[in-house]
Design a protein around this motif. Structure first.
Motif, PDB file in Angstrom:
ATOM      1  N   GLY A 267       0.742  -1.024  -0.046  1.00  0.00           N
ATOM      2  CA  GLY A 267       0.081   0.042   0.057  1.00  0.00           C
ATOM      3  C   GLY A 267       0.862   1.080  -0.135  1.00  0.00           C
ATOM      4  N   MET A 268       1.738   1.183   0.708  1.00  0.00           N
ATOM      5  CA  MET A 268       2.701   2.368   0.846  1.00  0.00           C
ATOM      6  C   MET A 268       3.479   2.652  -0.362  1.00  0.00           C
ATOM      7  N   PHE A 269       3.961   1.450  -0.931  1.00  0.00           N
ATOM      8  CA  PHE A 269       4.435   1.657  -2.232  1.00  0.00           C
ATOM      9  C   PHE A 269       3.582   2.258  -3.227  1.00  0.00           C
ATOM     10  N   ILE A 270       2.433   1.935  -3.304  1.00  0.00           N
ATOM     11  CA  ILE A 270       1.745   2.456  -4.379  1.00  0.00           C
ATOM     12  C   ILE A 270       1.425   3.922  -4.277  1.00  0.00           C
ATOM     13  N   LEU A 271       1.260   4.195  -2.934  1.00  0.00           N
ATOM     14  CA  LEU A 271       0.554   5.416  -2.495  1.00  0.00           C
ATOM     15  C   LEU A 271       1.989   6.465  -2.903  1.00  0.00           C
ATOM     16  N   VAL A 272       3.199   6.093  -2.530  1.00  0.00           N
ATOM     17  CA  VAL A 272       4.308   6.891  -2.625  1.00  0.00           C
ATOM     18  C   VAL A 272       4.619   7.173  -4.108  1.00  0.00           C
ATOM     19  N   PHE A 273       4.489   6.090  -4.899  1.00  0.00           N
ATOM     20  CA  PHE A 273       4.880   6.122  -6.292  1.00  0.00           C
ATOM     21  C   PHE A 273       3.843   6.951  -7.247  1.00  0.00           C
ATOM     22  N   SER A 274       2.617   6.806  -6.581  1.00  0.00           N
ATOM     23  CA  SER A 274       1.497   7.398  -7.431  1.00  0.00           C
ATOM     24  C   SER A 274       1.616   9.001  -6.992  1.00  0.00           C
ATOM     25  N   LEU A 275       1.943   9.262  -5.738  1.00  0.00           N
ATOM     26  CA  LEU A 275       1.857  10.660  -5.348  1.00  0.00           C
ATOM     27  C   LEU A 275       3.222  11.495  -5.937  1.00  0.00           C
ATOM     28  N   PHE A 276       3.896  10.851  -6.425  1.00  0.00           N
ATOM     29  CA  PHE A 276       5.040  11.492  -7.026  1.00  0.00           C
ATOM     30  C   PHE A 276       5.411  11.075  -8.506  1.00  0.00           C
ATOM     31  N   GLY A 277       4.220  10.447  -9.049  1.00  0.00           N
ATOM     32  CA  GLY A 277       4.459   9.909 -10.285  1.00  0.00           C
ATOM     33  C   GLY A 277       3.493  10.594 -11.508  1.00  0.00           C
ATOM     34  N   TRP A 278       2.764  11.768 -10.972  1.00  0.00           N
ATOM     35  CA  TRP A 278       1.739  12.238 -11.894  1.00  0.00           C
ATOM     36  C   TRP A 278       2.417  13.502 -12.682  1.00  0.00           C
ATOM     37  N   GLY A 279       3.559  14.062 -12.460  1.00  0.00           N
ATOM     38  CA  GLY A 279       4.066  14.865 -13.054  1.00  0.00           C
ATOM     39  C   GLY A 279       4.062  15.130 -14.595  1.00  0.00           C
TER      40      GLY A 279
END
Lengths: 408, 359, 439
Positions: A267-279
């Motif tokens: 869950g944390m993996f998904i959250l972190v990577f999504s929150l920084f991957g939308w640029g």
């Protein structure tokens, strides 16, 4: 309708109609609220009322006094927060993708026709469908793979393994080689866990990653991109500098840091990577939205008296969102690979049966028991390839320019 | 690929010019088909016309009539596939369809030049105008750059760009629409073409600028003696510059003739309807009701029958009516001019005021 | 006499030109520089002018699609109650001062049709929805009712009710403009602005669309402001016309009067440019030299003086008009920086003689080698010398002293020619003191 309602535009008495202010709740939003509330409530219940070791629905059954009913129906699920979030994103997908498609059957049929011209894409869509169904339904049908040391390193049904590596062989033994059985059609791993079951459970995780990351990236990316483009000026500047920061952020290191300090699961993996991957998505959406904002129909919408929010949501977003569908289908493979890579490096979430974990566990046995790496590896490969093919085909199908050729 | 049969639209070429003086461009029975998802689309269906040196022929028709496709088929600018070009296309006697790609490339841009409707799309925004001109020059001739540069400046001057040598280093976006079109004409002139194919070059411009561009073209034609095939939907422009007119509709030629014939003695109902749209000729007409037929499934008989107020049953059977010669060089494809029919039904419909000249 | 439906007074729209990191304003593009216009109920007024004259900007400013920089737009139609000007000079019916809710109500009364049918519609929205959207925005929640109204309107513009569900790309340019007309009418406005509604269409389709606009105007008593670069289009359906050049009106009046008896030289040029579809009559073309000046730096006095074929010669100058005109053109060329000295030098290089450049200049601008008047001769010679030496500013100054035309000194006021026909040209000023002008 009664007889004195105006039937033509010049009969309308506009003084009667109140000027609408505020946000009206559309059908779709109502649907989401109705569907989303139970999920939110369940999640709260889980956090507040259910203990670590208890299963949510069992606990719920007890609290509601329906445990008898629940146990006869076999309702003893224990969805994690991730599972709940997954269900919610599927709800969003249904509301924002499936519903509009069903409301315009003609366009949908057209898109489908264009899409099916691309054969590899159709096959890919089939495979993705298998993964989806497997991921959603599989865990209910196929039990979680359990450790069974007596069945370690069993080969797949038509394969065989040298007896030297196997303690116990469930199939027949010929020439010193243990043969596989239908009990474990794709073999087992070091701990005796059935590879087939593991792959099916891995499908769930794959789907979770797909839906949740796509939703988060799309949501944030589209919002930032369209607002930035339509508003312009210093809002645009500010948002784009923020995007620059997000793009240059060392997400992996950040994740490792969190992992080290707090521990991190899927869950944390998904959250972190999504929150920084939308640029990248935000930038792309912004460039499309800039072009759209110049079009005459936006002027026309402004002249109609519509508010900025309405114009952005109803006119800018739909014309930019379709162009990122392809982008999104290409982002997903990145996330899937990232998860597999982290698992391979040994820093993945060992509690969750993902394909990456499976591949990682089969690393040491690759020369005598290759199926442990190959089966999930192949599944991952196929899935990533499928997303790529589907993305390409979607771009061709949804692109409106292809239809508006100037007829000479 | 030349066709040796006599096309129904072109009874004989003797009407237009003598045998010894072969036309600059001879198009006979041109048919261009596109393979689309909905079937084969015949954008141009058996079109014939000629262009002589020093004359301007206008190809007139509405959007969708096939005039642009016809022009692009001449130098095979159309992708084949999905397009297929058939017919007898001759430039100075040479069969254009039989040429190889390198041969075509050497003719295109040199002896036959194109100018298009949208100058901003025809120029590369990343390079200066001068650079693009020099490039165009050097593609066809091996001359050193300073010399090419001088020629380019000279060309810019000739098309009326003020202070050509300082504008040489400007980018396309620094020019106005009219100026961009002049630059396009300059680029077309690079190879000293004998034939200029102009596809609606003034449609996107203001009327005042349009007038200037037409003047430039007329001057250049007088100077160089080149032939011009000018595609347009605007009859006002046609009246001004054409020597001869070819009226197209839905891929076929409806009427052909000198500009005097077509404007003062319009024969085909479609031509008459087009003229009636102009204020000076009718003014009260609200356009031509109806729309083009489906190009993948054209109707039998005359293509214009559905929108024609004089259509009779013979108009809807068989092929497009054979072209009848009304006078030297004036041909019309309409049943009312065939034997057994009365042309007065078309002539006296009162849609347009026209000067009746003695035939 | 009824009050006009819309009164535009001194409407101005300037755009700032900024430079540098902090967006410092370095200049202003004067797109619209003070236009005034009245339009009565049921009237069609045309605004005609070339690309870049500011007519589209004027339309945007009138409907407040863009905020005007200055001026008033007084609207007396729709739901506005008639009102008098307040003591502080402002007017309650001034569109430029409307607040959000007033502006939203105003949107029901004035609508617009745009030039490019291809981008006028959201490609992802069905055209019926696009038209009905306006109804929904203003509070009509009943979906059925909206649909019925839109279907009825679609049939009135020449399409069918079944077209409601189709997408813009399924229609031709002419059909899209019809839908645009339907969209503009759906709120039952009093005033319609049509910004080059037929420029992007074929001539035969133009006639259709124009006649549709005319029909609908008769049927619903609309007022229309039609913007075009083509006098012929304006002639087809307008009652009155205003000719615009570089942000200002130069002539206004009834269409027939303006077309048959144009009073302003620019109007004459536009009228002459209308192509006559008669091959035997050659066009009386008036070619204007140079190009339209930049609106960021418009010419002083009468803005048209840099290109006017009838520019007025100052009467204290002893020179025949032809020559004076030649010097005037020379001055304009220097000001525009369009004299190509390099080119002249190249040609003169063959003679390696400085004078040759001067001689060439004289030749290309038709300036005689000798002048009768001493002052004139010196001025011209000095100017040429300055130019050859590479100081065009000095050359310009020298010539300005001697050859200044009243047209650049004074901005002309509107002169009435009777029956609402007005023009702003010094040729008609009654207290004009210039002597013989070549007309």
């Amino acid at each position: 309708m009664n007889d004195d309602t105006p039937r033509t535009f010049d009969e309308v008495d506009w003084e009667q109609h109140s000027d609408r202010g505020g946000v009206s709740v559309s059908r779709r939003l109502r649907m989401l609220i109705i569907g989303g509330t139970p999920i939110a409530l369940l999640w709260l219940y889980d956090r507040l009322a259910v203990g670590q070791r208890e299963r949510i629905f069992v606990s719920l059954g007890e609290d509601l006094g329906l445990s008898g009913l629940f146990s006869t129906l076999g309702i003893d699920f224990d969805p994690s927060s991730l599972d709940l979030l997954f269900v919610f994103t599927m709800l969003l997908f249904g509301a924002y993708v499936l519903v509009p498609l069903s409301q315009n059957p003609r366009m949908t049929r057209y898109y489908w026709r264009e899409f099916t011209r691309n054969r590899p894409a159709v096959v890919s869509l089939g495979w993705l469908g298998v993964v989806f169904v497997g991921g959603v339904v599989g865990p209910f049908v196929i039990a979680m793979p359990e450790q069974n040391l007596l069945a370690a390193y069993q080969p797949p049904v038509f394969g065989s393994v040298d007896m030297a590596y196997v303690n116990n062989c469930l199939g027949g033994i010929e020439n010193g080689r243990c043969h596989g059985t239908w009990a474990h059609p794709l073999g087992t791993d070091r701990g005796g866990k059935d590879v087939f079951a593991a792959v099916v459970h891995g499908m769930t995780v794959t789907m979770q990653i797909t839906f949740i990351t796509t939703t988060l990236v799309a949501l944030i990316g589209i919002t930032v991109g369209t607002v930035s483009a339509y508003a312009g000026g210093w809002v645009d500047e500010l948002l784009m500098r923020f995007v620059d920061i997000v793009l240059s952020f060392p997400t992996l290191l950040f994740f490792l840091l969190i992992l080290y300090i707090y521990g991190a699961g899927l869950g944390m993996f998904i959250l972190v990577f999504s929150l920084f991957g939308w640029g990248a998505t935000a930038r792309y959406v912004r460039s499309k939205a800039l072009a759209v904002s110049e079009a005459a129909f936006i002027d026309s919408a402004r002249l109609s008296g519509a508010s900025t929010y309405y114009i952005v949501r109803r006119h800018v977003v739909p014309n930019t969102a379709s162009s990122i569908i392809t982008q999104l289908t290409l982002i997903v493979p990145g996330f899937l690979l990232a998860e597999a890579q982290l698992a391979f490096l040994g820093i993945g979430d060992t509690a969750v049966p993902t394909w990456g974990e499976l591949i990682s566990s089969g690393r040491t046995a690759i020369d005598f028991a290759p199926w442990i790496v190959l089966v999930p590896g192949f599944a991952l490969f196929l899935t990533i390839l499928a997303f790529n093919f589907v993305g390409d085909a979607l771009l061709d199908a949804i692109n409106p320019e292809s239809d508006a050729e100037v007829d000479r | 690929m030349s066709s040796s049969h006599n096309s129904p639209d072109e009874p004989s070429t003797a009407d237009d010019h003598s045998e010894a003086d072969s036309p600059l461009l001879s198009v006979r029975d041109l048919t261009t088909t596109f393979a689309t998802a909905d079937g084969a689309r015949r954008a141009v269906d058996g079109v014939s016309f000629t262009v002589d040196a020093g004359e301007t022929v206008c190809l007139v028709g509405e959007s969708g009539s096939g005039k642009t496709v016809a022009t692009e088929s001449i130098t095979q600018l159309i992708d084949q596939p999905p397009g297929t070009i058939r017919g007898d296309l001759r430039f100075n006697g040479t069969d254009l369809l039989a040429l190889s790609q390198p041969e075509l490339r050497s003719i295109r841009g040199a002896e036959i030049a194109h100018i298009f409707q949208n100058p901003q799309e025809s120029m590369n925004p990343c390079y200066t105008v001068g650079w693009q001109l020099v490039e165009a020059i050097q593609v066809h001739e091996e001359i050193p750059e300073p010399q090419a540069r001088r020629r380019a400046v000279g060309l810019l001057n000739r098309v009326g760009i003020d202070s050509a040598s300082s504008r040489f280093t400007d980018y396309p976006h620094e020019f106005s629409g009219g100026q961009k079109q002049r630059v396009m004409i300059a680029m077309a002139l690079v190879g000293s073409p004998q034939l200029l194919l102009a596809d609606e070059p003034t449609t996107a411009l203001d009327v005042t600028v349009q007038a200037q561009i037409l003047d430039v073209l007329a001057e250049l034609q007088a100077e160089t003696g080149m032939g011009i095939l000018f595609v347009t939907h605007d009859l006002g422009v046609v009246a001004e510059i054409a020597d001869r007119v070819v009226v197209m509709y839905a891929g076929k030629v409806m009427e052909r003739g000198s500009v005097d014939d077509v404007f003062h003695r319009p024969a085909h109902p479609y031509t008459r309807a087009l003229l009636a749209c102009l204020p000076a000729y009718g003014g009260t007409n609200g356009g031509i009701p109806g729309s083009l037929p489906d190009p993948t499934d054209p109707p039998d008989g005359c293509r214009f029958a559905d929108r024609c107020e004089h259509a009779v049953s013979a108009c809807r059977t068989g092929d497009q009516p054979q072209a009848i010669a009304l006078s030297d060089g004036h041909h019309v494809s309409c049943v009312h001019y065939q034997s057994g029919y009365d042309p007065q039904t078309v002539q006296e419909d009162g849609t347009i005021r026209q000067e009746e000249t003695d035939d | 006499m009824t009050e006009p439906l819309l009164s535009v007074r001194d409407l101005t729209k300037y755009y700032s030109q900024t430079e540098g990191l902090l967006n410092r304003e370095v200049g202003q593009v004067k797109a619209v520089d003070g236009i005034s216009l009245d339009i009565s109920p049921g009237e069609t007024v045309g605004i005609v002018g070339e690309s870049g004259c500011g007519k589209s900007t004027a339309a945007s400013a009138i409907v407040r699609l863009e905020e005007p920089t200055a001026g008033e737009v007084i609207f007396r139609g729709g739901s506005r109650t008639p009102a008098e000007r307040r003591d502080d000079g402002s007017h309650p019916n001034d569109v430029t001062t409307f607040d959000r809710s007033e502006l939203k109500r105003f949107r029901r009364n004035v609508q617009m049709i745009f030039q490019d049918p291809a981008s006028s519609f959201n490609p992802r929205q069905q055209v019926g929805d696009a038209v009905g959207e306006l109804l929904a925005v203003h509070g009509m929640d009943d979906r059925q009712q909206r649909r019925q109204i839109v279907e009825d309107l679609l049939t009135r513009v020449g399409l069918s009710a079944a077209d409601y569900d189709r997408y813009p790309h399924e229609f031709s340019g002419g059909e899209k403009q019809r839908i645009a007309i339907a969209r503009a009418l759906v709120l039952n406005p009093d005033l319609l602005l049509a910004d080059e509604p037929v420029s992007a269409l074929d001539v035969s389709v133009q006639a259709e669309v124009l006649s549709l606009i005319d029909e609908l105007q008769q049927a619903f008593g609309l007022s229309i402001i039609l913007i075009s670069h083509d006098m012929a289009v304006v002639n087809a359906i307008c009652d009155r016309v205003a000719v615009m050049y570089l942000g200002e009106f130069v002539e206004t009046g009834p269409v027939d009067a303006v077309l048959t008896d144009p009073q302003h030289p620019y109007t004459e040029t536009l009228v002459a440019a209308i192509p006559t579809p008669d091959p035997t009559k050659s066009r009386q073309q008036i070619t204007l030299p140079g190009t339209v000046p930049s609106p960021a730096d418009p010419p002083s006095g009468c803005r048209f003086h840099t290109r006017c074929p009838k520019v007025i010669q100052p009467d204290d100058l002893d020179l025949d008009h032809e020559t004076w005109l030649a010097v005037h053109r020379f001055r304009q060329a220097i000001a525009a920086g369009s004299i190509d000295l390099d080119d002249l030098r190249d040609t003169a290089a063959k003679q390696t003689d400085e004078w040759s450049v001067a001689a060439q200049l004289r030749e290309s601008f038709d300036l005689p080698a000798q002048f009768d008047d001493e002052t004139v001769a010196t001025a011209v010679t000095t100017a040429i010398t300055h130019l050859v030496d590479g100081s065009p500013a000095a050359a310009a100054a020298v010539l300005a002293d001697v050859f200044q035309t009243p047209c650049e000194a004074t901005a002309p006021a509107f002169i009435d020619h009777g029956d609402g026909h007005q023009s702003a040209c010094l040729l008609h000023t009654t207290d004009e003191n210039s002597g013989s002008t070549d007309e």
